[in-house]
Design a protein around this motif. Structure first.
Motif: not given
Length: 188
Positions: A25-27, A116-117, A160-165, A170-174
């Motif tokens: 459920g974290v995306g 990790h979300l 990463l904070d899963l509450s971000l859109p 995606v951008t933060a991970a990349v």
């Protein structure tokens, strides 16, 4: 971290391998697919590697134990290793809740990064209650949260904070993993 890796195991091209991890459920799938779109990495959904008996067990509300997970994790590591041998970079959506699970996944490709979300269980529970068509019931969230072992300081990855859109995740991970945003990354 850099976006360039040296060729490994005789590969003519450097490869990158990323696992987007966290509880149900974290995306994970949304973010992993977004990474695929930006980078060209080959995507796989770990849930599709589960045996029918594992799916039936989870669908009935029974959490998987380690014995049920080991063959699944070995299959995922083998899939990433095979892609690595082909010179193909990958992004995998997979819970990878425990360090021992991530250690097994690392037995596949030579270099593996994790995204990790993470976030509040209440937010995740709300998301799960609105999700339709997935065999993982919200009732298993507590067992996943209890099993979750955060990334260790010696594990390559980002939290990463899963509450971000999703697009920001995606951008933060990349960006934070230093992934290339073109097909030269070895993804296709």
């Amino acid at each position: 971290m850099t976006g360039d890796r040296r060729p490994t195991h005789g590969n003519p091209r450097p490869t990158r391998h990323v696992v987007v991890m966290g509880v149900s459920g974290v995306g994970k799938t949304t973010v992993a697919r977004g990474i695929r779109e930006l980078t060209g990495l080959t995507f796989a959904e770990a849930d599709e590697f589960h045996s029918e008996s594992n799916v039936a067990r989870m669908r009935s509300g029974v959490p998987l134990d380690d014995e049920a997970r080991w063959p699944w994790l070995r299959d995922l590591a083998a899939w990433m290793s095979a892609r690595n041998t082909e010179g193909v970079s990958t992004v995998l959506a997979c819970s990878a809740l425990k360090r021992s699970y991530r250690d097994l996944l690392r037995q596949g490709p030579p270099d593996l990064d994790f995204v990790h979300l993470d976030g509040p269980a209440e937010v995740i529970r709300e998301r799960l209650s609105q999700r339709a068509g997935h065999y993982m019931p919200a009732s298993l969230l507590d067992s996943q949260v209890a099993a979750l072992e955060p990334l260790g300081s010696d594990e390559s990855g980002v939290v990463l904070d899963l509450s971000l859109p999703p697009d920001q995740l995606v951008t933060a991970a990349v960006t934070r993993l230093g992934l290339r945003t073109d097909t030269a990354a070895g993804g296709r």
